[in-house]
Design an enzyme around this catalytic site. Structure first.
Site, PDB file in Angstrom:
ATOM      1  N   CYS A   1      -7.436  -3.935  13.772  1.00  7.12           N
ATOM      2  CA  CYS A   1      -6.227  -4.181  12.966  1.00  7.12           C
ATOM      3  C   CYS A   1      -4.969  -3.824  13.738  1.00  7.12           C
ATOM      4  CB  CYS A   1      -6.298  -3.368  11.671  1.00  7.12           C
ATOM      5  SG  CYS A   1      -4.765  -3.429  10.717  1.00  7.12           S
TER       6      CYS A   1
ATOM      7  N   TRP B   1     -13.010  -1.188   4.448  1.00  4.36           N
ATOM      8  CA  TRP B   1     -13.018  -0.202   5.526  1.00  4.36           C
ATOM      9  C   TRP B   1     -13.853   1.020   5.139  1.00  4.36           C
ATOM     10  CZ3 TRP B   1     -11.847  -2.482   9.685  1.00  4.36           C
ATOM     11  CH2 TRP B   1     -10.778  -3.365   9.788  1.00  4.36           C
TER      12      TRP B   1
ATOM     13  N   ARG C   1      -6.346  -5.161  -1.642  1.00  2.00           N
ATOM     14  CA  ARG C   1      -7.145  -4.702  -0.517  1.00  2.00           C
ATOM     15  C   ARG C   1      -6.726  -3.296  -0.100  1.00  2.00           C
ATOM     16  NH1 ARG C   1      -5.804  -7.111   3.907  1.00  2.00           N
ATOM     17  NH2 ARG C   1      -4.122  -8.426   3.116  1.00  2.00           N
TER      18      ARG C   1
ATOM     19  N   THR D   1      -5.923  -1.300   2.715  1.00  2.00           N
ATOM     20  CA  THR D   1      -5.539  -1.680   4.068  1.00  2.00           C
ATOM     21  C   THR D   1      -5.252  -0.468   4.947  1.00  2.00           C
ATOM     22  OG1 THR D   1      -3.213  -1.856   3.397  1.00  2.00           O
ATOM     23  CG2 THR D   1      -4.563  -3.858   3.275  1.00  2.00           C
ATOM     24  N   VAL D   2      -5.271  -0.729   6.242  1.00  7.79           N
ATOM     25  CA  VAL D   2      -4.817   0.239   7.237  1.00  7.79           C
ATOM     26  C   VAL D   2      -3.585  -0.361   7.926  1.00  7.79           C
ATOM     27  CG1 VAL D   2      -7.010   1.395   7.671  1.00  7.79           C
ATOM     28  CG2 VAL D   2      -6.517  -0.738   8.871  1.00  7.79           C
TER      29      VAL D   2
ATOM     30  N   TYR E   1      -1.939 -14.835  11.548  1.00 13.34           N
ATOM     31  CA  TYR E   1      -2.710 -14.827  10.303  1.00 13.34           C
ATOM     32  C   TYR E   1      -2.329 -16.004   9.409  1.00 13.34           C
ATOM     33  CZ  TYR E   1      -4.329 -10.223  11.646  1.00 13.34           C
ATOM     34  OH  TYR E   1      -4.924  -9.185  12.318  1.00 13.34           O
TER      35      TYR E   1
END
Length: 335
Positions: free
Chosen positions: A56, A91, A123, A125-126, A189
């Site tokens: 990521c 994750w 989601r 997310t990181v 993306y």
């Protein structure tokens, strides 16, 4: 605190595509800024843990900046990856013994999101900054996180830390970061998640138009803003590092690889020489294919990822010093 519910990860192509087939990235849920005041997150050494993932780039830039600024002792860190389950659970702390973060004692990042907001349905997310005291996500705002580390966390920087966000350039850096986000960082993306050819073609056009402009900008500049590395260079680098190793296979018939841009490719290798960039760039891991070997043809990454010397390729000499008036230094430091 009650045990958090394990949640299935929402799919981008089901929840983040508009009526025309364009990818529209979900908004960051936890965007409270760091700083002084009741409405901000306090800056305290040892209070937070940064969670990121090798693949990521949104989180990779925070891990690079953390190391560049010498915040290793002030902010904890851990990696997440994907585990094997019947459904995608998002994750997970797959690299830790017993599959749990040793400080936070959880298996999935989504548990920390649920701790912060039980009603959250997006989601997990990181990057995600976790308050170790509460085991809650307090910030997942990749847009501004590196700037907080550079500015609000300045009192915790190592002596002689680089000035990645110099005050006299901040407005220009912010403006350029917006350009990078829309056309490059998120641009890849937009193309990879596009569900109509109209959406894909537009994203593809903007991506390569931006890369052409960057190539021209780097003809006479060693880095994006001249002689020294800034926050913008970190943001561009993390996308470049993934382009030829991973993104290319989902972008369709690409016009150029990064290695085909003379200035951009030399610039990327110049940054890779810096330990914080190299230490946080898992090139081979990013190139590793997760696909099963089925059918007659096997994709490029599955065939060759373990035969390519990524570190050697990225460490090939370049002459970017010649473009600098201060060739022996890559960083501006605060006085």
């Amino acid at each position: 605190m009650a045990e958090a519910e394990i949640r299935v990860r929402p799919k981008e192509i089901e929840h983040e595509i508009d009526e025309r087939g364009f990818f529209v990235r979900q908004k960051n849920r936890f965007d409270t800024p760091f700083g002084e005041g009741e409405d901000k997150l306090p800056v305290e050494a040892g209070r937070y843990r940064l969670i990121w993932a090798k693949g990521c780039h949104w989180s990779n830039r925070a891990s690079i900046v953390r190391e560049l600024l010498g915040l290793e002792d002030a902010i904890g860190i851990n990696l997440v990856g994907r585990g094997k389950h019947e459904v995608d659970l998002g994750w997970e702390f797959v690299y830790d013994e017993n599959g749990k973060d040793p400080v936070l004692d959880v298996q999935f990042l989504s548990e920390l999101y649920a701790n912060a907001d039980p009603e959250y349905t997006g989601r997990a997310t990181v990057p995600a900054v976790i308050d170790i005291k509460t085991k809650k996500v307090v910030n997942n705002d990749y847009v501004w996180l590196t700037n907080y580390l550079e500015n609000e966390f300045a009192s915790l920087h190592k002596p002689g830390a680089p000035d990645l966000y110099p005050e006299h350039l901040r407005l220009e850096i912010d403006k350029y970061n917006d350009f990078l986000f829309d056309n490059v960082n998120n641009g890849v993306y937009k193309a990879m998640f596009a569900q109509t050819i109209e959406a894909y073609n537009l994203a593809f056009h903007h991506l390569y138009k931006a890369l052409d402009e960057i190539e021209e900008r780097l003809e006479n500049n060693r880095f994006l803003f001249g002689d020294y590395v800034t926050d913008s260079d970190v943001r561009l680098f993390v996308t470049l590092a993934r382009f030829d190793t991973y993104y290319f296979k989902n972008l369709g018939p690409i016009r150029n690889r990064i290695v085909d841009f003379k200035n951009i490719w030399g610039y990327a290798r110049d940054l890779y020489e810096i330990p914080a960039f190299k230490n946080n760039s898992y090139l081979r891991d990013m190139a590793q294919s997760n696909k099963k070997r089925v059918g007659i043809f096997i994709d490029y990454n599955t065939r060759f990822w373990d035969q390519i010397d990524y570190e050697g390729i990225w460490s090939e000499p370049q002459n970017r010093k010649e473009k600098s008036s201060d060739p022996e230094h890559k960083f501006l430091t605060k006085e």
